[in-house]
Design a protein around this motif. Structure first.
Motif: not given
Length: 944
Positions: A877-890
């Motif tokens: 659940e870390s920002p590393l495993r969830n990367a990259p973050h899209t604008a839609t997600v953010a």
């Protein structure tokens, strides 16, 4: 009188760090001068004795003026030689916004697909176009040229046809001469039989593994090949058709006639002649052969949110994984040229392509009518765009008469002339050609294509081929795709082993000038004086730089340069009666193409182990040399090593191999760490390939064009690549279709060398070493540098070791690579040459500010890894495993992740002003390989 200050020398434009930045970087590394750093890092035993002396450095203005002068020595003409090369109109919107746009030409191979969706879509368009036109279900994302594509198809047929693996390959006598030469050259190295036969008379006797047909033939003749294909398959053979895609808008495609494979060139789809290249080739195959398809294959998968996303599929076929078991040694593509061709198809659409084909066919019919009316015999009454006429004893006179009118025709022999119409042909040109034959111009009458040859199936029905007809629409489509990508025009691309540095605008200018771009590769020498002067000068400068005696720029990729060098070694041993020498030693850390190239050169690979410090294991090397002494052909080494270190022992390795009768191949992939400091031809190398698309500034273009010249000592010179169009079967085995390979991009490297001069090139090398050691010094406490040399220094790149962090936290090198996207960076080289690591190469063109921005990102990522270690959030659940973050997600209404949105998308304050959002999240590669989709998906798949 006040002195007018001079403008900055180009070397100061090319090298990113200013003097004050250089001082600060040196201080961080622990040295007071750049020379002291270099003297420690580079072994004294390999240093060249004298400074690199080349032509004096010139300004950008002087260099462009010099190129103008050289270009003026070429003579432009109406090119009707044909033989696989045709004039074409590059739509200006594509020329300006793809070929001349750094957003497209500075992009790297799309190994990181989340930041490559634009170029991947363009390449998927290319595949879809090829699949539709050939009526075969799977196509790759381009090969290097038509002749080598046929050679790849021949190897594919031999691999796939196990039941007939000992049979011969039969080539149509009406195939392109350069294609026949390339296939025969590969057969000579690998020891299989090739028979060239007039297949209009049927198949020859004997066991046949595969058949290669040409449609249309080099004579222009068009035949219904379905019966011949059926007969070949009844006899257990596979069938390849080398087909002109423009002709397939009118003719029944190979897939509908039963062919297994189709190959060819897409040059006439908007790609200039470029004196022979770079030109994208294609290959399409029937179902069941896709996993043996050489080159790159764009596929469709889904990202973490379930959105369709593009990626390179089936990468386990690539050489760095399969090495000597790879399906081919092709490691690159003509991606930029494939993108041009795909956009040409998008812009014109199926009806536009068919109209162009009908116009070319109509002009050929008009010429045939005129010649027939004059009593001149035609080789074939059924043709697409090429008319071949018999004029006993006066062929040279006809060609000369046409040349006097500014038109080039093909001199087949003393009695025969070929004329190829194309998109640019006009009625006036046809009238002039008819006059050169002594005929009167006439309206086309007869010579229609027979109904049984005509295509009846639709093609290119996907909406992408009917949606962008106006220039405004096309302009916005190109911009929309390029905005999805990260290229060098936006950010540093810190790829180890790949050297993504400045491709200066002044260097790029000349390649699209008509005096360079519109010259046919088989134009008379009297028209190509400028081209040959530039090429001879560049080859001479490269020989001086490397310490070798001769250079050939013919190989049109680094892997092809490898093959050329190994074939030269093979020819040398055979000339001395030592045919048994076929063992090639290759260190375990070597580039994967080394092993694949050795196999294609007819050699057997023996791997040499790596010592704990990353150098060659000398005990293992001695054992392997002793075991294979009588059969040792060569060793292939990369210097500096693939581990990014100057090994002190390179002379010892070379001496040991020479003592045993072998030759030394030094892979020049890392030459940018040697130029001006050391010469491989002087410290033990017999032959090397160079990567002009790395060290000498030709841009990658999303995976190509590339040029991989081969440089050799004098004793190997007789075995350097010959001219495929005139090869007589000797030991100078040709490596590419045209004599000068991808000549069209050579003005870039010529200009770079002229702009920099010897001192400037040396300064660039020193600056590259400083940049890499600065990164290593700044990041070593956060990500240990795996291998170092003398003084704890690296060469031009460094390997960051994440394996211990992965063991402790579960955070992988891939997690770091994807997280870097959120910081606006392309990832370093992932898990090569050591799994679980990142290899970083900053290059000399990056300033300290940009390098620091990368370092800051890596330090911030290390802090996030520490958060995982501390239990702030689980790795899943870390920002590393969830990367990259899209604008839609953010920007979504819900946020349930255990870290704040700001950390996800603005992990550093500097990102708030200029933020790159990837169009898709992390892509599921395994799912894409399990469910292979390699053509444009329906528009509905992208709807939410």
């Amino acid at each position: 009188m006040t002195a007018v200050p001079s403008t900055a020398a180009f070397v100061d434009r090319h090298i990113g760090a200013r003097a004050t930045e250089t001082d600060a970087m040196l201080k961080a590394v622990g040295y007071d001068t750049l020379d002291n750093l270099v003297d420690t890092a580079v072994p004294a035993a390999i240093r060249q004795d004298a400074p690199l002396v080349l032509n004096a450095a010139q300004s950008e203005q002087e260099t462009v003026a010099a190129l103008r002068k050289i270009a003026a020595k070429n003579k432009t003409a109406v090119q009707m030689i044909g033989q696989g090369y045709y004039d074409t109109h590059t739509p200006p919107v594509i020329l300006r916004n793809v070929v001349e746009d750094p957003a497209w030409y500075t992009a790297y191979t799309p190994y990181q697909p989340e930041i490559s969706q634009g170029r991947l879509e363009a390449l998927l368009n290319f595949q879809t176009m090829v699949q539709d036109l050939t009526a075969l279900p799977v196509a790759n994302a381009s090969l290097l040229d038509e002749a080598t594509a046929v050679a790849e198809a021949v190897l594919l047929m031999r691999r796939s046809n196990k039941a007939k693996s000992e049979g011969k390959i039969v080539l149509d006598a009406d195939a392109l001469p350069q294609t026949i030469a390339i296939v025969k050259g590969r057969a000579k190295a690998l020891g299989f039989e090739v028979e060239v036969a007039d297949l209009a008379a049927g198949l020859p006797d004997g066991e046949i593994t595969g058949v290669v047909l040409q449609q249309p033939g080099v004579s222009g003749a068009v035949r219904d090949q379905s019966a011949l294909i059926a007969e070949a398959k009844e006899r257990g053979a596979l069938v390849t058709v080398a087909a002109d895609l423009l002709a397939l808008t009118l003719l029944t495609p190979p897939g509908e006639q039963g062919a297994d494979i189709a190959v060819g060139s897409v040059q006439r789809f908007g790609v200039p002649l470029f004196f022979g290249g770079p030109h994208a080739a294609y290959m399409a195959v029937r179902k069941g052969l896709e996993r043996s398809l050489p080159g790159r294959l764009v596929g469709v998968s889904k990202d973490s949110a379930g959105t369709p996303a593009y990626r390179l599929a089936l990468q386990t076929r690539e050489q760095h994984i399969r090495r000597e078991k790879a399906t081919s040694n092709i490691c690159t593509a003509q991606a930029l040229l494939a993108i041009v061709a795909s956009m040409y198809a998008v812009y014109h659409g199926p009806e536009g392509l068919k109209a162009i084909a009908l116009r070319a066919h109509g002009h050929a019919r008009a010429l045939a009518t005129a010649l027939s009316n004059a009593g001149i015999e035609l080789v074939s009454d059924t043709f697409f765009d090429t008319v071949t006429a018999r004029v006993p004893g006066r062929a040279a006179d006809v060609v000369a008469a046409a040349e006097a009118k500014g038109i080039n025709l093909r001199l087949v022999d003393a009695d025969t002339v070929g004329v190829s119409a194309d998109e640019t042909t006009t009625d006036a040109v046809i009238a002039d050609v008819a006059a050169a034959f002594g005929a009167e111009a006439a309206e086309a009458a007869g010579f229609e294509l027979p109904a049984e040859l005509l295509r009846t199936s639709d093609f290119m029905t996907h909406p992408v081929f009917s949606s962008y007809r106006s220039e405004t629409q096309m302009l916005r489509y190109l911009r929309r795709l390029s905005d999805r990508d990260l290229a060098l025009d936006r950010t540093m691309i810190p790829l180890g082993s790949c050297t993504m540095k400045l491709n200066a605008t002044a260097e790029m200018q000349a390649m699209t000038w008509p005096e360079f771009a519109s010259i046919h590769p088989f134009a008379p020498d009297s028209q190509t004086e400028g081209w040959r002067e530039l090429i001879e000068d560049l080859e001479a400068q490269l020989a001086t730089i490397t310490g070798y005696d001769q250079v050939s720029i013919q190989p049109n990729a680094g892997s092809q340069g490898e093959l050329a060098g190994l074939l030269a070694i093979r020819g040398y041993h055979h000339s001395r009666g030592e045919e048994q020498r076929n063992i090639c030693l290759i260190p375990a850390s070597a580039h994967g193409t080394n092993a694949a190239s050795a196999v294609l050169a007819g050699m057997k690979v023996v791997v040499v182990g790596t010592a704990g410090d990353g150098a060659i294991d000398h005990a293992d090397l001695r054992a392997k040399i002793d075991a294979h002494r009588e059969n040792l052909a060569a060793i292939m080494i990369t210097y500096p090593s693939t581990h990014g270190v100057y090994d002190d022992d390179v002379r010892d390795v070379c001496d040991a191999v020479h003592e045993a009768g072998g030759q030394v191949y030094i892979d020049g992939a890392n030459l940018n760490a040697l130029v001006g400091l050391a010469q491989p031809g002087e410290f033990g190398g017999d032959v090397s390939h160079l990567n002009l698309h790395k060290t000498f500034c030709i841009p990658h273009g999303g995976g190509g064009p590339g040029v991989g010249p081969v440089a050799a000592k004098a004793h190997l010179a007789p075995f350097m690549p010959g001219n495929a169009a005139a090869w007589d079967g000797g030991d100078d085995i040709p490596i590419s279709a045209s004599r000068f390979g991808s000549a069209g991009v050579l003005p870039i490297s010529w200009a770079y060398v002229r702009l920099m001069g010897g001192d400037g090139l040396t300064a660039a090398t020193k600056s590259a070493l400083l940049a890499a050691n600065y990164v290593a010094a700044r990041l070593n406490d956060y990500f240990p540098v795996l291998y170092t040399g003398k003084g704890g220094l690296v060469a031009h790149e460094c390997i960051l070791d994440l394996r211990e962090l992965t063991a402790k936290t579960g955070v992988t090198a891939e997690d770091v690579a994807k997280r870097l996207v959120d910081y606006g960076f392309h990832a370093p080289t992932l898990s090569f040459p050591v799994a679980g690591t990142l290899m970083v190469e900053p290059t000399e063109s990056e300033d300290q500010g940009e390098i620091d921005r990368f370092i800051d990102a890596m330090i911030a990522i290390r802090a996030e890894i520490d958060q995982v270690a501390a239990g702030d959030f689980p790795v899943e659940e870390s920002p590393l495993r969830n990367a990259p973050h899209t604008a839609t997600v953010a920007a979504g209404n819900e946020w349930t992740r255990p870290y704040p949105r700001e950390q996800a998308v603005f992990p550093l304050k500097t990102l708030r002003m200029d933020k790159y959002f990837p169009p898709v999240g992390r892509i599921d590669g395994a799912a894409g390989d399990r469910n292979l989709v390699c053509s444009c998906p329906p528009i509905e798949d992208f709807e939410n």
